[in-house]
Scaffold this active site. Structure first.
Site, PDB file in Angstrom:
ATOM      1  N   ARG A 260      35.671  37.722  48.072  1.00 48.21           N
ATOM      2  CA  ARG A 260      36.812  37.715  47.166  1.00 48.21           C
ATOM      3  C   ARG A 260      37.939  36.883  47.754  1.00 48.21           C
ATOM      4  NH1 ARG A 260      39.161  42.210  45.008  1.00 48.21           N
ATOM      5  NH2 ARG A 260      37.134  43.079  44.618  1.00 48.21           N
TER       6      ARG A 260
ATOM      7  N   LYS B 117      44.948  45.679  42.162  1.00 48.67           N
ATOM      8  CA  LYS B 117      45.537  46.007  40.865  1.00 48.67           C
ATOM      9  C   LYS B 117      46.475  47.194  40.978  1.00 48.67           C
ATOM     10  CE  LYS B 117      41.799  44.687  37.747  1.00 48.67           C
ATOM     11  NZ  LYS B 117      40.712  45.283  36.962  1.00 48.67           N
TER      12      LYS B 117
ATOM     13  N   GLU C   3      37.495  44.873  34.147  1.00 48.56           N
ATOM     14  CA  GLU C   3      37.808  46.170  33.563  1.00 48.56           C
ATOM     15  C   GLU C   3      39.218  46.038  32.982  1.00 48.56           C
ATOM     16  OE1 GLU C   3      37.714  49.568  36.193  1.00 48.56           O
ATOM     17  OE2 GLU C   3      38.272  50.888  34.532  1.00 48.56           O
TER      18      GLU C   3
HETATM   19  P1  ATP Z   1      38.996  47.178  40.430  1.00 46.84           P
HETATM   20  O1  ATP Z   1      37.532  47.089  40.120  1.00 46.84           O
HETATM   21  O2  ATP Z   1      39.331  47.750  41.738  1.00 46.84           O
HETATM   22  O3  ATP Z   1      39.824  47.719  39.320  1.00 46.84           O
HETATM   23  P2  ATP Z   1      38.844  44.342  40.471  1.00 46.84           P
HETATM   24  O4  ATP Z   1      39.879  43.402  40.976  1.00 46.84           O
HETATM   25  O5  ATP Z   1      37.494  44.309  41.046  1.00 46.84           O
HETATM   26  O6  ATP Z   1      39.517  45.731  40.593  1.00 46.84           O
HETATM   27  P3  ATP Z   1      37.654  43.868  37.915  1.00 46.84           P
HETATM   28  O7  ATP Z   1      38.273  43.930  36.590  1.00 46.84           O
HETATM   29  O8  ATP Z   1      36.504  44.742  38.184  1.00 46.84           O
HETATM   30  O9  ATP Z   1      38.793  44.149  38.931  1.00 46.84           O
HETATM   31  O10 ATP Z   1      37.298  42.359  38.263  1.00 46.84           O
HETATM   32  C1  ATP Z   1      36.611  41.526  37.383  1.00 46.84           C
HETATM   33  C2  ATP Z   1      35.860  40.476  38.136  1.00 46.84           C
HETATM   34  O11 ATP Z   1      36.725  39.728  38.967  1.00 46.84           O
HETATM   35  C3  ATP Z   1      34.807  41.084  39.027  1.00 46.84           C
HETATM   36  O12 ATP Z   1      33.591  40.402  38.785  1.00 46.84           O
HETATM   37  C4  ATP Z   1      35.286  40.831  40.414  1.00 46.84           C
HETATM   38  O13 ATP Z   1      34.209  40.542  41.253  1.00 46.84           O
HETATM   39  C5  ATP Z   1      36.196  39.617  40.265  1.00 46.84           C
HETATM   40  N1  ATP Z   1      37.288  39.674  41.229  1.00 46.84           N
HETATM   41  C6  ATP Z   1      38.198  40.653  41.348  1.00 46.84           C
HETATM   42  N2  ATP Z   1      39.040  40.400  42.361  1.00 46.84           N
HETATM   43  C7  ATP Z   1      38.664  39.221  42.895  1.00 46.84           C
HETATM   44  C8  ATP Z   1      39.150  38.410  43.974  1.00 46.84           C
HETATM   45  N3  ATP Z   1      40.205  38.777  44.716  1.00 46.84           N
HETATM   46  N4  ATP Z   1      38.510  37.260  44.228  1.00 46.84           N
HETATM   47  C9  ATP Z   1      37.462  36.884  43.488  1.00 46.84           C
HETATM   48  N5  ATP Z   1      36.956  37.581  42.474  1.00 46.84           N
HETATM   49  C10 ATP Z   1      37.537  38.743  42.162  1.00 46.84           C
END
Ligand code: ATP
Ligand code: MG
Length: 556
Positions: A264, A274, A39
């Site tokens: 994760r 974030k 996102e």
């Molecule tokens: P949020 O959705 O809370 O804003 P997010 O870290 O999940 O935060 P996204 O932009 O949705 O952000 O993440 C993009 C991709 O990165 C998703 O497919 C998510 O699964 C993966 N991702 C995010 N954080 C991690 C992490 N700490 N380890 C591994 N993969 C991650």
């Protein structure tokens, strides 16, 4: 690269699953396709990097495709700045999406059409309840939810209202479109989840075109389906959402990717949410998203990490099904290992102490120095040596502890690539601080060509006073003082106040004078350094320490 149908290196459970899919021809010969779906509401961090390496690695190893897709369904938090930075970071990491950059918001029309389909099937309805009311009637893990009084609206009424929602006739929060599934389902995600919200806001890409926005739950599976993703890899928190994605895809009868969840990445001594990273930036606890102490991709890039090291790190940690805290020492190991093979060596004195070699003539001699003992192809260079040199203040001690092998009054030490010197006299200022050493050198002890068999225990680095170049050197430490700051209420109080030390008058070997931002070196005995891309100017060289030579923390 391995052949498509028999990828033999089963690296982890995801590879095993894909291997099985290929064996059973589950996808009917279709290309394996993965994606990274951020996102655009912040900068990428090392956790995202893990996901990129995993998804891209699968596409590469199975001769498949890897897409970059922005999941831009929430206009209020998303910005073009984030889109641009994410594209740059994914490319830099080596996630090769070729020309396939997609935006979920470009599929809004298609999604809208599918929503109409569900309404016509009697599987979706417009609800007039507020978000609060919907939350309150959802039930709990032990109690079923309550059906909305609007649940049994006719198809015609729903079509009419939904169209008017789209046309902007209603205010934010006054109506939603919900899937009609089962308010008594043990899985709360299936209790008539919201598909559309009314949000009168400008979208970073669609402008004013839409005032209804799909929820993540509705949009995500559709985006994957549209792109023909075969393996939709996500983090564990989406495991309970999978039955919902399955429901949507099956009701619509469209391409149905296989979702696979993995744990994760969490790293110790840092935060990865974030929201928290944004707070560190906005409230000036750090110097922007690319502060070299940040776990962001741009931060560690500026710090001097290489894409290769991050890929290796992702390999080392692998993928798991259970959340854990990964030791940041593993990340540091990965960069050390990579830079050891590739970084040009150099000498730099961070806190200089003047040494005059009294019996050395008033000439300059060029000494031969090896550029990288791990790679002979990198050759050697010449270093000027003269009567006045500078050594590290810590390489001299008047009252040394046992086992100190560097310079002491009357003692001898080898100067790297040069001679053995002996400390004959210690000169102090009024305050009693050592400001200069008078030494003699033994001409027979020249490195590589001397005839003397004399041996000393210590070797220290140095630079020639006449030729050395000034530089600023920035040393970094962990950003937080505790292992898991994110778990603490007062996490902002746990920032390591000494996480940045700026040394403004270091002296470095003359050849470094022309080094360019982004170049990486090993300063012997000090660690690996990278020319800073933010503060280096024509007048001033700034170096960031990427990592020390050894894991100093392990011994503390
Ligand atoms: P949020 O959705 O809370 O804003 P997010 O870290 O999940 O935060 P996204 O932009 O949705 O952000 O993440 C993009 C991709 O990165 C998703 O497919 C998510 O699964 C993966 N991702 C995010 N954080 C991690 C992490 N700490 N380890 C591994 N993969 C991650
Ligand atoms: Mg997310």
């Amino acid at each position: 690269m391995e052949e498509n149908n028999n990828v033999t290196k089963s690296k982890n459970f995801i590879y095993e699953l894909i291997d099985k899919d290929i064996e059973s021809n589950r996808w009917d010969g279709k290309t394996i396709c993965t994606r990274f779906p951020p996102e655009p509401n912040g900068y990428l961090h090392i956790g995202h990097a893990k996901s990129i390496c995993l998804n891209y690695g699968i596409a590469r190893d199975f001769m498949g495709r890897f897409n970059l897709r922005f999941d831009d369904t929430n206009p209020s938090k998303e910005e073009q700045e984030y889109v641009d930075s994410i594209i740059e970071d994914v490319r830099w990491l080596g996630g090769d999406f070729e020309d396939r950059v997609f935006f979920g918001s470009d599929y809004f029309e298609k999604m809208y059409g599918w929503a109409l389909e569900l309404i016509k099937k009697g599987k979706a309805y417009v609800d007039d309840q507020t978000a609060d009311e919907i939350r309150q009637t959802r039930g709990t893990l032990t109690e079923p939810g309550k059906e909305s009084p609007y649940r049994n609206r006719s198809v015609e009424e729903n079509l009419n209202l939904f169209e008017r929602m789209r046309n902007g006739e209603f205010a934010n929060g006054t109506k939603t479109l919900r899937a009609k599934i089962d308010m008594t389902s043990p899985n709360i995600n299936l209790r008539d989840p919201i598909m559309y919200r009314i949000v009168h806001e400008v979208h970073h890409r669609q402008g004013n075109k839409w005032c209804i926005y799909p929820t993540y739950d509705w949009a995500h599976g559709l985006e994957d389906s549209i792109e023909g993703i075969t393996h939709s890899i996500c983090t564990l928190e989406f495991e309970n959402h999978r039955p919902l994605y399955d429901w949507f895809l099956d009701e619509l009868g469209i391409h149905h990717p296989q979702q696979i969840e993995f744990a994760r990445l969490n790293l110790n001594y840092t935060v990865m949410s974030k929201r928290k990273l944004l707070q560190l930036v906005k409230e000036n606890y750090v110097d922007g998203w690319d502060d070299p102490r940040m776990p962001t991709v741009c931060g560690i890039r500026r710090r001097g990490y290489t894409p290769q090291a991050i890929q290796n790190f992702a390999e080392i940690i692998g993928v798991a099904k259970r959340d854990a805290l990964t030791d940041i020492a593993l990340l540091e190991y990965a960069i050390r290992d990579d830079l050891n093979k590739h970084a040009q060596r150099a000498m730099a004195v961070l806190r200089p102490l003047k040494v005059v070699i009294t019996n050395y003539p008033d000439t300059v001699e060029e000494l031969d120095a090896i550029n990288n003992p791990e790679d002979t192809a990198m050759g050697s260079r010449e270093i000027p040596f003269g009567k006045e040199i500078l050594i590290e203040q810590t390489d001299f001690m008047e009252n040394p502890p046992k086992g100190y092998h560097r310079l002491i009054p009357g003692g001898e030490v080898r100067l790297r690539y040069a001679y053995i010197i002996k400390c004959e006299e210690v000169i102090k200022n009024d305050k009693g601080e050592v400001v200069e050493l008078r030494c003699t050198f033994d001409p027979e002890t020249k490195s590589g060509s001397g005839t003397s068999t004399k041996k000393v225990k210590g070797t220290i680095h140095w630079v020639s006073a006449k030729h050395a170049v000034g530089a600023e050197v920035r040393l970094y430490d962990r950003l937080f003082t505790v292992e898991n700051p994110g778990a603490e209420e007062n996490w902002l109080d746990l920032i390591n106040k000494n996480s940045l030390e700026i040394i403004s008058s270091a002296l470095i070997e003359p050849f470094l004078k022309n080094s360019k931002p982004g170049e990486r070196y090993q300063f012997e005995r000090h660690g690996y350094f990278c020319v800073d891309t933010k503060y280096t100017t024509n007048e001033k060289l700034v170096f960031n320490r990427t990592v020390t030579l050894k894991d100093g923390w392990a011994k503390k």
